[in-house]
Design a protein around this motif. Sequence first.
Motif, PDB file in Angstrom:
ATOM      1  N   TYR A 162       5.772  -7.587  -0.477  1.00  0.00           N
ATOM      2  CA  TYR A 162       4.980  -6.383  -0.736  1.00  0.00           C
ATOM      3  C   TYR A 162       5.054  -5.479   0.489  1.00  0.00           C
ATOM      4  CZ  TYR A 162       2.819  -8.977  -4.602  1.00  0.00           C
ATOM      5  OH  TYR A 162       2.592  -9.678  -5.751  1.00  0.00           O
ATOM      6  N   GLU A 163       5.462  -4.222   0.279  1.00  0.00           N
ATOM      7  CA  GLU A 163       5.610  -3.269   1.378  1.00  0.00           C
ATOM      8  C   GLU A 163       4.787  -2.024   1.073  1.00  0.00           C
ATOM      9  OE1 GLU A 163       9.615  -2.247   3.362  1.00  0.00           O
ATOM     10  OE2 GLU A 163       9.273  -0.620   1.934  1.00  0.00           O
ATOM     11  N   ASP A 164       3.987  -1.580   2.026  1.00  0.00           N
ATOM     12  CA  ASP A 164       3.158  -0.387   1.853  1.00  0.00           C
ATOM     13  C   ASP A 164       4.035   0.815   1.516  1.00  0.00           C
ATOM     14  OD1 ASP A 164       1.094   1.490   1.913  1.00  0.00           O
ATOM     15  OD2 ASP A 164       1.051   1.600   4.099  1.00  0.00           O
ATOM     16  N   VAL A 165       3.688   1.511   0.437  1.00  0.00           N
ATOM     17  CA  VAL A 165       4.476   2.655  -0.023  1.00  0.00           C
ATOM     18  C   VAL A 165       4.549   3.738   1.044  1.00  0.00           C
ATOM     19  CG1 VAL A 165       4.484   4.563  -1.703  1.00  0.00           C
ATOM     20  CG2 VAL A 165       4.056   2.229  -2.479  1.00  0.00           C
ATOM     21  N   ILE A 166       3.449   3.976   1.749  1.00  0.00           N
ATOM     22  CA  ILE A 166       3.392   5.085   2.709  1.00  0.00           C
ATOM     23  C   ILE A 166       4.007   4.719   4.057  1.00  0.00           C
ATOM     24  CG2 ILE A 166       1.821   6.614   3.990  1.00  0.00           C
ATOM     25  CD1 ILE A 166      -0.087   6.348   1.530  1.00  0.00           C
ATOM     26  N   THR A 167       3.550   3.608   4.668  1.00  0.00           N
ATOM     27  CA  THR A 167       3.999   3.269   6.030  1.00  0.00           C
ATOM     28  C   THR A 167       5.270   2.436   6.063  1.00  0.00           C
ATOM     29  OG1 THR A 167       2.708   1.222   6.126  1.00  0.00           O
ATOM     30  CG2 THR A 167       1.613   3.276   6.851  1.00  0.00           C
ATOM     31  N   LYS A 168       5.631   1.829   4.926  1.00  0.00           N
ATOM     32  CA  LYS A 168       6.811   0.962   4.813  1.00  0.00           C
ATOM     33  C   LYS A 168       6.675  -0.335   5.610  1.00  0.00           C
ATOM     34  CE  LYS A 168       9.224   4.026   2.480  1.00  0.00           C
ATOM     35  NZ  LYS A 168       9.310   3.921   1.068  1.00  0.00           N
ATOM     36  N   ARG A 169       5.467  -0.701   5.981  1.00  0.00           N
ATOM     37  CA  ARG A 169       5.280  -1.955   6.725  1.00  0.00           C
ATOM     38  C   ARG A 169       4.955  -3.088   5.746  1.00  0.00           C
ATOM     39  NH1 ARG A 169       0.557  -4.254   7.458  1.00  0.00           N
ATOM     40  NH2 ARG A 169      -1.368  -3.169   7.012  1.00  0.00           N
TER      41      ARG A 169
END
Length: 186
Positions: free
Chosen positions: A108-115
Amino acid sequence: MAYAVKPIFVFILFISFHFSAFSSKPKDPTPSTWPLQFHSNQLVKLTYDLEWDNGTSFIYTNKECRVLHFEVGVLRPNWLDEANYLGQQHKDGFLCNVWEKVDFIWYYEDVITKRPVYWAFYTGYTAHVMTFEVGAVLEDSEWQAPVYCFKEDEEKRKQAVIRSLGMISRLLVKLMRGVSSASMAL
């Protein structure tokens, strides 16, 4: 005659653009390439995952340690290449893009920060990522697994040596019996 052709051509061009714009499926997002160096903490009990390039991983807390061996060694920055995109889900308060890789991990990767936000492994092990510090440098002492991680391996080695010595002694007894039988025949 030239005027009659131009409006029809423009109309056909508009219609083809209109249908191609709405008929094409948006491309799935691709996971971010991992940085060469980073430090990460979890949201739950602090667990360390120290991975060596020889395939050894030490998963430990302040009291416990599990030693695992994987053929791949340290994950490369592009380890998520060719992962299957599963869509978007909310996890730990973040909207995430979700990928699955070889039925081994769901990432799972944050859509906004890509982290990274969350990992779920086929074994049931999960990790909620609290921090992800790109380029962070750890002290040399933090690159060494604690001593208690090696005690279990040391105990396993001792057990293996004891089993080997037992097998060797049984073979020697059989050999000695065979030599004794041969001597008596002379």
